[in-house]
Write a protein that holds these residues in place. Structure first.
Motif, PDB file in Angstrom:
ATOM      1  N   ALA A  31       0.892  -1.324  -0.016  1.00 40.33           N
ATOM      2  CA  ALA A  31      -0.037  -0.042   0.022  1.00 40.33           C
ATOM      3  C   ALA A  31       0.914   1.358  -0.002  1.00 40.33           C
ATOM      4  O   ALA A  31       0.441   2.210  -0.684  1.00 40.33           O
ATOM      5  CB  ALA A  31      -1.041  -0.246   1.216  1.00 40.33           C
ATOM      6  N   PHE A  32       2.082   1.308   0.818  1.00 38.43           N
ATOM      7  CA  PHE A  32       2.758   2.382   0.844  1.00 38.43           C
ATOM      8  C   PHE A  32       3.395   2.764  -0.590  1.00 38.43           C
ATOM      9  O   PHE A  32       3.165   4.081  -0.919  1.00 38.43           O
ATOM     10  CB  PHE A  32       4.072   1.914   1.860  1.00 38.43           C
ATOM     11  CG  PHE A  32       4.873   3.273   2.150  1.00 38.43           C
ATOM     12  CD1 PHE A  32       4.761   4.340   2.719  1.00 38.43           C
ATOM     13  CD2 PHE A  32       6.116   3.216   1.311  1.00 38.43           C
ATOM     14  CE1 PHE A  32       5.346   5.428   2.779  1.00 38.43           C
ATOM     15  CE2 PHE A  32       7.056   4.164   1.417  1.00 38.43           C
ATOM     16  CZ  PHE A  32       6.850   5.426   2.114  1.00 38.43           C
ATOM     17  N   TYR A  40       3.409  10.660  -6.766  1.00 34.61           N
ATOM     18  CA  TYR A  40       4.463  10.818  -7.531  1.00 34.61           C
ATOM     19  C   TYR A  40       3.969  11.132  -9.075  1.00 34.61           C
ATOM     20  O   TYR A  40       4.519  12.252  -9.736  1.00 34.61           O
ATOM     21  CB  TYR A  40       5.689   9.753  -7.658  1.00 34.61           C
ATOM     22  CG  TYR A  40       6.737  10.186  -8.516  1.00 34.61           C
ATOM     23  CD1 TYR A  40       7.571  11.195  -8.333  1.00 34.61           C
ATOM     24  CD2 TYR A  40       6.775   9.412  -9.907  1.00 34.61           C
ATOM     25  CE1 TYR A  40       8.718  11.275  -9.404  1.00 34.61           C
ATOM     26  CE2 TYR A  40       7.740   9.623 -10.661  1.00 34.61           C
ATOM     27  CZ  TYR A  40       8.720  10.743 -10.341  1.00 34.61           C
ATOM     28  OH  TYR A  40       9.691  10.968 -11.415  1.00 34.61           O
ATOM     29  N   LYS A  41       2.908  10.296  -9.585  1.00 33.77           N
ATOM     30  CA  LYS A  41       2.592  10.629 -10.922  1.00 33.77           C
ATOM     31  C   LYS A  41       1.698  11.549 -10.974  1.00 33.77           C
ATOM     32  O   LYS A  41       1.579  12.278 -12.235  1.00 33.77           O
ATOM     33  CB  LYS A  41       2.089   9.253 -11.451  1.00 33.77           C
ATOM     34  CG  LYS A  41       2.874   8.059 -11.588  1.00 33.77           C
ATOM     35  CD  LYS A  41       3.864   8.307 -13.036  1.00 33.77           C
ATOM     36  CE  LYS A  41       4.651   7.372 -13.157  1.00 33.77           C
ATOM     37  NZ  LYS A  41       5.640   7.682 -14.322  1.00 33.77           N
ATOM     38  N   LEU A  42       0.647  11.978  -9.961  1.00 40.89           N
ATOM     39  CA  LEU A  42      -0.205  12.802  -9.971  1.00 40.89           C
ATOM     40  C   LEU A  42       0.063  14.163  -9.287  1.00 40.89           C
ATOM     41  O   LEU A  42       0.607  15.072  -9.623  1.00 40.89           O
ATOM     42  CB  LEU A  42      -1.482  12.101  -9.798  1.00 40.89           C
ATOM     43  CG  LEU A  42      -2.002  11.025 -10.508  1.00 40.89           C
ATOM     44  CD1 LEU A  42      -3.687  10.686 -10.107  1.00 40.89           C
ATOM     45  CD2 LEU A  42      -2.329  11.397 -12.272  1.00 40.89           C
ATOM     46  N   ILE A  48      -3.068  15.549   0.418  1.00 42.61           N
ATOM     47  CA  ILE A  48      -2.763  14.379   0.554  1.00 42.61           C
ATOM     48  C   ILE A  48      -1.534  13.617  -0.009  1.00 42.61           C
ATOM     49  O   ILE A  48      -1.086  12.552   0.254  1.00 42.61           O
ATOM     50  CB  ILE A  48      -3.991  13.352   0.033  1.00 42.61           C
ATOM     51  CG1 ILE A  48      -3.998  13.636  -1.527  1.00 42.61           C
ATOM     52  CG2 ILE A  48      -5.204  13.546   0.487  1.00 42.61           C
ATOM     53  CD1 ILE A  48      -4.921  12.660  -2.511  1.00 42.61           C
ATOM     54  N   ASP A  49      -0.842  14.806  -0.596  1.00 41.66           N
ATOM     55  CA  ASP A  49       0.502  14.314  -1.152  1.00 41.66           C
ATOM     56  C   ASP A  49       1.527  14.760   0.021  1.00 41.66           C
ATOM     57  O   ASP A  49       2.425  15.565  -0.114  1.00 41.66           O
ATOM     58  CB  ASP A  49       0.633  15.316  -2.483  1.00 41.66           C
ATOM     59  CG  ASP A  49       1.981  14.779  -3.021  1.00 41.66           C
ATOM     60  OD1 ASP A  49       2.553  13.748  -2.681  1.00 41.66           O
ATOM     61  OD2 ASP A  49       2.542  15.642  -3.848  1.00 41.66           O
ATOM     62  N   LYS A  50       1.535  14.046   1.052  1.00 44.01           N
ATOM     63  CA  LYS A  50       2.230  14.012   2.041  1.00 44.01           C
ATOM     64  C   LYS A  50       2.631  12.900   2.837  1.00 44.01           C
ATOM     65  O   LYS A  50       1.667  12.045   2.836  1.00 44.01           O
ATOM     66  CB  LYS A  50       1.537  14.982   3.371  1.00 44.01           C
ATOM     67  CG  LYS A  50       1.198  16.470   3.134  1.00 44.01           C
ATOM     68  CD  LYS A  50       0.715  17.232   3.896  1.00 44.01           C
ATOM     69  CE  LYS A  50       0.407  18.633   3.524  1.00 44.01           C
ATOM     70  NZ  LYS A  50      -0.083  19.422   4.586  1.00 44.01           N
ATOM     71  N   MET A  51       3.866  12.694   3.295  1.00 44.90           N
ATOM     72  CA  MET A  51       4.284  11.403   3.844  1.00 44.90           C
ATOM     73  C   MET A  51       3.575  11.106   4.812  1.00 44.90           C
ATOM     74  O   MET A  51       3.230   9.650   5.171  1.00 44.90           O
ATOM     75  CB  MET A  51       5.767  11.471   4.131  1.00 44.90           C
ATOM     76  CG  MET A  51       6.383  10.165   4.468  1.00 44.90           C
ATOM     77  SD  MET A  51       6.343   8.891   3.411  1.00 44.90           S
ATOM     78  CE  MET A  51       7.696   9.707   2.353  1.00 44.90           C
ATOM     79  N   ALA A  52       3.096  11.811   5.891  1.00 44.71           N
ATOM     80  CA  ALA A  52       2.402  11.586   7.003  1.00 44.71           C
ATOM     81  C   ALA A  52       0.882  10.756   6.662  1.00 44.71           C
ATOM     82  O   ALA A  52       0.374   9.618   7.069  1.00 44.71           O
ATOM     83  CB  ALA A  52       1.869  12.553   7.845  1.00 44.71           C
ATOM     84  N   ILE A  53       0.324  11.351   5.645  1.00 34.76           N
ATOM     85  CA  ILE A  53      -0.997  11.042   5.171  1.00 34.76           C
ATOM     86  C   ILE A  53      -0.824   9.543   4.808  1.00 34.76           C
ATOM     87  O   ILE A  53      -1.694   8.536   4.856  1.00 34.76           O
ATOM     88  CB  ILE A  53      -1.466  11.944   4.141  1.00 34.76           C
ATOM     89  CG1 ILE A  53      -1.866  13.267   4.708  1.00 34.76           C
ATOM     90  CG2 ILE A  53      -2.956  11.272   3.507  1.00 34.76           C
ATOM     91  CD1 ILE A  53      -2.902  13.171   5.927  1.00 34.76           C
ATOM     92  N   VAL A  54       0.186   9.286   3.742  1.00 39.02           N
ATOM     93  CA  VAL A  54       0.577   8.007   3.207  1.00 39.02           C
ATOM     94  C   VAL A  54       0.808   7.078   4.246  1.00 39.02           C
ATOM     95  O   VAL A  54       0.373   5.802   4.137  1.00 39.02           O
ATOM     96  CB  VAL A  54       1.788   8.119   2.204  1.00 39.02           C
ATOM     97  CG1 VAL A  54       2.033   6.849   1.486  1.00 39.02           C
ATOM     98  CG2 VAL A  54       1.264   9.237   0.962  1.00 39.02           C
ATOM     99  N   LEU A  55       1.585   7.433   5.107  1.00 35.56           N
ATOM    100  CA  LEU A  55       1.887   6.376   6.263  1.00 35.56           C
ATOM    101  C   LEU A  55       0.498   5.750   6.757  1.00 35.56           C
ATOM    102  O   LEU A  55       0.432   4.879   7.279  1.00 35.56           O
ATOM    103  CB  LEU A  55       3.026   7.121   7.229  1.00 35.56           C
ATOM    104  CG  LEU A  55       4.398   6.973   6.550  1.00 35.56           C
ATOM    105  CD1 LEU A  55       5.270   7.753   7.518  1.00 35.56           C
ATOM    106  CD2 LEU A  55       5.037   5.697   6.534  1.00 35.56           C
ATOM    107  N   VAL A  56      -0.181   6.748   7.251  1.00 34.33           N
ATOM    108  CA  VAL A  56      -1.514   6.656   7.972  1.00 34.33           C
ATOM    109  C   VAL A  56      -2.360   5.700   7.220  1.00 34.33           C
ATOM    110  O   VAL A  56      -2.927   4.685   7.622  1.00 34.33           O
ATOM    111  CB  VAL A  56      -2.241   7.787   8.475  1.00 34.33           C
ATOM    112  CG1 VAL A  56      -3.472   7.412   8.899  1.00 34.33           C
ATOM    113  CG2 VAL A  56      -1.261   8.588   9.522  1.00 34.33           C
TER     114      VAL A  56
END
Length: 327
Positions: A31-32, A40-42, A48-56
């Motif tokens: 998922a990560f 990266y593509k969009l 939502i283009d933040k590391m914290a959001i992706v990690l959660v």
């Protein structure tokens, strides 16, 4: 070869022992990587283009069923595309709904394939997906491979058309819809790739099911060759601008990865093949038995060295008294 078989047995034991911890870790990593690739593509929505959001989000996917990861990834795509263009988001949503209907109808257990296919495209080794699923899956897995391929080309199309979509803000809604739909439907490279992957997967599945020696190896080589041939013919007929050198190198890499998959999933010794015949009241049975290649893992023996027991002080005093009395 023996050392590889021993390592294989150790890996199987390790995975069986720690499966409860490894599966959430695997889902988290999948998922990560998928969400990071989407950003990266969009990357149109900064929230939502933040590391914290992706990690959660990836952490949530690690404790949920695998299909939940697809829904989260689709939500990320829709949010990014909505920020770019409402019309593009509507067309993307319709495409996702159609793919979800096909996916959940024919191959709902191939979640990994749908998410790995865009990642393999990004790594320039997408040809490993149809060959691997032909070895491990069923013909219905072609639906999952097709969905993953469409998602990749959809992301690539939106990324390439960003400037055009931004410049069309003053245009009518129907013009925007027509531009987006025509761009997706007229993507010949996507159509040729989906068709080539489907044919390759089905061919590999049929060959590896044949009752012949080295069927998996023959299926892998045949699948790689037919995949290259179909992509080259598709390029000649429809001018898809495929890189022939990249296709050949990617197919070679896919063959090597398929050999590793075969080692772990179907490693047999054809030199010890046995043919057995028996019968019952209604049938004669002719059975071909091919033994698996297995090796016993060496057991670790711990040698204990017992130290000499020390004499207790009380025993020493008692012995001393006895000696004194004798004197």
């Amino acid at each position: 070869m023996t050392s590889l078989l021993v390592a294989k047995q150790y890996l199987k034991k390790f995975y069986g022992k720690y499966d409860v911890y490894l599966m959430p870790l695997w889902k988290f990593m999948l998922a990560f990587i998928s969400l990071m690739l989407i950003n990266y593509k969009l990357g149109f929505m900064e929230k939502i283009d933040k590391m914290a959001i992706v990690l959660v989000a990836a952490l949530m996917c690690s404790f949920m069923p695998m299909n939940f990861s697809i829904i989260v990834a689709a939500a990320f795509v829709l949010l990014h595309v909505y920020t770019l263009s409402l019309e593009c988001a509507a067309v993307t949503l319709a495409a996702f709904l159609l793919m979800f209907l096909l996916y959940f109808r024919f191959s709902p257990k191939d979640t990994v394939v749908v998410m790995l296919t865009p990642i393999c495209f990004w790594l320039h080794i997408p040809y490993v997906i149809p060959i691997s699923m032909g070895l491990l899956g069923t013909p219905a897995s072609a639906v999952s491979v097709a969905c993953g391929t469409v998602v990749y080309y959809l992301l690539a199309y939106v990324n390439e058309s960003t400037a055009t979509l931004v410049s069309m803000e003053a245009e009518e809604i129907t013009v925007k819809f027509r531009f987006i739909i025509d761009g997706m439907m007229d993507n010949r490279a996507m159509a040729v790739t989906v068709a080539a992957f489907a044919v390759t997967l089905i061919l590999v599945y049929l060959v590896r099911r044949l009752p012949i020696d080295h069927s998996w190896t023959i299926a892998t080589i045949a699948g790689s060759l037919i995949n290259v041939m179909l992509l080259v013919v598709g390029d000649l007929m429809f001018d898809t601008n495929v890189a022939i050198g990249g296709v050949i190198l990617g197919s070679i890499a896919a063959t090597c990865i398929a050999a590793v998959i075969q080692f772990f999933a179907f490693n047999v010794d054809y030199s010890r093949t046995e043919k057995v015949q028996f019968e019952d009241d209604e049938y004669y049975y002719y059975v071909k038995a091919v033994p698996k290649v297995t090796v016993a893992t060496p057991e670790r023996k711990v040698k204990k060295i017992n130290q000499q027991k020390k004499t207790r002080p009380s025993q020493k005093n008692a012995e001393g008294k006895k000696t004194g009395n004798l004197k």
